[in-house]
Design a protein around this motif. Structure first.
Motif, short mmCIF file in Angstrom:
data_model
loop_
_atom_site.label_atom_id
_atom_site.label_comp_id
_atom_site.label_asym_id
_atom_site.label_seq_id
_atom_site.Cartn_x
_atom_site.Cartn_y
_atom_site.Cartn_z
N ALA A 321 1.82 -5.51 15.24
CA ALA A 321 3.14 -5.97 14.81
C ALA A 321 3.05 -6.79 13.53
CB ALA A 321 3.80 -6.79 15.93
N ILE A 322 2.08 -7.69 13.46
CA ILE A 322 1.90 -8.50 12.26
C ILE A 322 1.54 -7.61 11.07
CG2 ILE A 322 0.42 -10.22 11.17
CD1 ILE A 322 2.40 -11.49 12.98
N GLY A 323 0.63 -6.67 11.28
CA GLY A 323 0.16 -5.82 10.19
C GLY A 323 1.27 -4.95 9.62
N VAL A 324 2.11 -4.36 10.48
CA VAL A 324 3.21 -3.51 10.00
C VAL A 324 4.19 -4.32 9.16
CG1 VAL A 324 5.23 -2.22 10.74
CG2 VAL A 324 3.03 -1.79 11.82
N ILE A 341 -0.29 3.03 -11.32
CA ILE A 341 -0.86 3.79 -10.21
C ILE A 341 -1.68 2.92 -9.27
CG2 ILE A 341 -3.02 4.49 -11.32
CD1 ILE A 341 -0.64 6.79 -9.32
N TRP A 342 -2.30 1.86 -9.80
CA TRP A 342 -3.09 0.97 -8.94
C TRP A 342 -2.19 0.26 -7.93
CZ3 TRP A 342 -1.94 -4.16 -8.64
CH2 TRP A 342 -1.20 -4.72 -9.70
N ALA A 343 -0.97 -0.11 -8.33
CA ALA A 343 -0.05 -0.77 -7.41
C ALA A 343 0.39 0.19 -6.32
CB ALA A 343 1.17 -1.29 -8.18
N PHE A 344 0.56 1.45 -6.69
CA PHE A 344 0.92 2.48 -5.71
C PHE A 344 -0.19 2.62 -4.67
CE2 PHE A 344 3.08 6.95 -5.62
CZ PHE A 344 3.52 6.69 -4.34
N TYR A 345 -1.43 2.71 -5.11
CA TYR A 345 -2.56 2.82 -4.18
C TYR A 345 -2.67 1.59 -3.27
CZ TYR A 345 -4.78 7.10 -5.91
OH TYR A 345 -5.08 8.41 -6.20
N ALA A 346 -2.48 0.41 -3.83
CA ALA A 346 -2.60 -0.81 -3.03
C ALA A 346 -1.55 -0.86 -1.93
CB ALA A 346 -2.48 -2.04 -3.94
N ALA A 347 -0.30 -0.55 -2.29
CA ALA A 347 0.78 -0.61 -1.31
C ALA A 347 0.59 0.45 -0.22
CB ALA A 347 2.12 -0.42 -2.01
N ILE A 348 0.23 1.66 -0.62
CA ILE A 348 0.05 2.74 0.35
C ILE A 348 -1.14 2.47 1.26
CG2 ILE A 348 -0.57 5.18 0.56
CD1 ILE A 348 2.37 4.64 -0.08
N SER A 349 -2.19 1.85 0.74
CA SER A 349 -3.36 1.52 1.57
C SER A 349 -2.95 0.62 2.72
CB SER A 349 -4.44 0.84 0.73
OG SER A 349 -4.95 1.72 -0.25
N ALA A 350 -2.24 -0.46 2.40
CA ALA A 350 -1.82 -1.41 3.43
C ALA A 350 -0.84 -0.78 4.40
CB ALA A 350 -1.21 -2.65 2.78
N ASP A 351 0.13 -0.07 3.87
CA ASP A 351 1.20 0.49 4.70
C ASP A 351 0.66 1.53 5.68
OD1 ASP A 351 4.08 0.84 5.33
OD2 ASP A 351 3.73 2.84 4.51
#
Length: 447
Positions: A321-324, A341-351
């Motif tokens: 729950a915290i992670g999502v 593109i680096w920001a895209f990769y960072a956000a998608i990695s976490a999500d």
């Protein structure tokens, strides 16, 4: 909290405890069957209910508000518990020779394939009426397929193996998402949307073949007296859930399931338009979100399966729950650095990592709440509740973004985790972990 009744499938009792048990659970032939059935469930979802469809509509020139409203046409995914009692009680007449579960699987998979073909031939820029009609047909069939697959998974293996089957199901589901997301976007970029949807329809042959060759689960011995009339088929699954858990705990469990994935679900419809509005091409979206991101989700799913087997539900529910919620904040980074593109990769990695982790944790938890006398109905109800609040808000999310901003929208979505955590604190001592099976190993089932 209720635990599932003793399985009456062909699986003989086996130990799924410790690392040896984890290997056994992931290695069962039933896991391979779930891989292919998961693929069939995942493939149509983005094409009829989520990002690929919304990206196609945005690419055709539709405004955000209209895209959000059209997404509500896939609402059948949230209402499948309404006809799931028929899936529990009866085999589909035309394919009844396959057995109760497989009869519904085959019919729903064929209709999904036909729906994708029809969507390939529609042109939303000339009017969205035909597209909405076929989204309704395909989403009804897709929802029916999901209900049958979930019931098949729960009935084919013991409770302690459910996290592993959920992980292999998720692997197949995510591979389906890769092809429906990255694959469809690549084909659309270079050939067009018509060719993309036709290619996806052809891929539905894989789960159809799996349904034809896999075995039918052995029906569980009923632990309740079933009413044989039509009304009883709909009423008993719900009355059984509350008689097992009690009214207060039953309502609390349903509310918790409904809130658990809300931060993730609420942003789903706006993801595709957000990527385009941030300056990324369809090829960028395919590579980062629907190729790299899906593999991150697969990694999260297998971590979740192992974590549940090793540590149980409660701590993993809290961590998921915290992670999502925190992963939603990662999209603020993309909004602050558009086209990077680096920001895209960072956000998608976490999500995607936390989406995959949380998805398996929730599936295993919901499976433990299910009475195997009413597998399809009770699990369909839980899945519908897990998606209904976020889907409802997602339908108007375009208006929220237009009234505020993407940044505000993502921050607000993350804060919606607070009620979930408060309810989990109340449920903490009321959640019991599933009882371990006997320690002696036995022959694996044939799937």
């Amino acid at each position: 909290m209720a635990t599932s009744a003793t399985t009456a499938t062909a699986d003989a009792p086996a130990s799924y405890k410790g690392w040896r048990g984890i290997r056994r659970a992931f290695g069962t032939p039933s896991a391979m069957t779930m891989l292919m059935l998961g693929f069939g469930s995942g493939l149509p979802f983005l094409l009829i209910a989520s990002m690929t469809l919304s990206t196609r509509l945005r690419d055709s020139g539709l405004d955000l508000g209209s895209i959000g409203l059209i997404s509500l046409a896939s609402f059948f995914y949230l209402l499948k518990f309404l006809w799931a009692p028929l899936i529990d009680r009866y085999a589909f007449p035309l394919t009844a020779f396959l057995g109760r579960r497989r009869s519904w699987l085959l019919v729903s998979q064929v209709v999904v394939a036909l729906g994708l073909v029809a969507l390939a031939l529609t042109r939303p820029e000339l009017g969205v009426g035909p597209l909405v009609m076929w989204v309704l047909v395909a989403s009804f069939a897709g929802a029916t397929q999901d209900a049958a697959v979930d019931a098949y998974r729960i009935e084919i293996a013991p409770v302690k193996a459910q996290a592993a089957l959920a992980a292999t199901y998720t692997l197949g589901y995510r591979i389906g998402l890769i092809l429906a997301g990255a694959g469809a976007l690549y084909v659309a970029e270079f050939l067009g949307w018509r060719e993309a949807y036709l290619a996806m329809a052809a891929l539905m042959l894989l789960p159809i073949i799996t349904t034809l060759v896999c075995r039918e689960p052995v029906a569980p011995e009923s632990t309740v007296e079933r009413r044989i009339d039509f009304v009883g088929a709909f009423w008993q699954p719900f009355s059984s859930f509350f008689s097992t858990n009690g009214l207060l705990l039953g309502l609390a469990l349903l509310l918790f399931v409904g809130l658990f994935k809300f931060p993730d679900q609420v942003i789903g419809v706006m993801a595709g338009p957000f990527y385009l509005d941030s300056g990324y091409t369809k090829a960028d979206i395919a590579t980062v979100s629907k190729l790299y991101g899906i593999w991150m989700g697969i990694a999260g799913a297998f971590i979740g399966g192992i974590a549940v087997a090793a540590f149980g539900f409660r701590r993993m529910l809290f961590l998921a729950a915290i992670g999502v919620a925190l992963s939603n904040v990662a999209f603020v980074l993309m909004a602050q650095y558009p086209s990077q593109i680096w920001a895209f990769y960072a956000a998608i990695s976490a999500d995607n990592l936390f989406q995959g982790f949380a998805g398996v944790v929730l599936v295993a938890f919901m499976s433990s709440l299910t009475d195997r006398n009413f597998t399809a109905t009770q699990y369909a109800l839980l899945v519908s509740l897990a998606n209904l609040p976020g889907k409802f808000v997602g339908g108007v999310s375009g208006f929220i973004v237009e009234a505020t901003s993407y940044v505000t929208f993502f921050v607000l979505s993350a804060l919606t985790v607070v009620p979930t955590l408060l309810l989990l604190a109340w449920l903490w001592r009321r959640i019991r972990e599933p009882v371990a099976e006997p320690a002696e190993p036995a022959a694996e089932p044939v799937a």
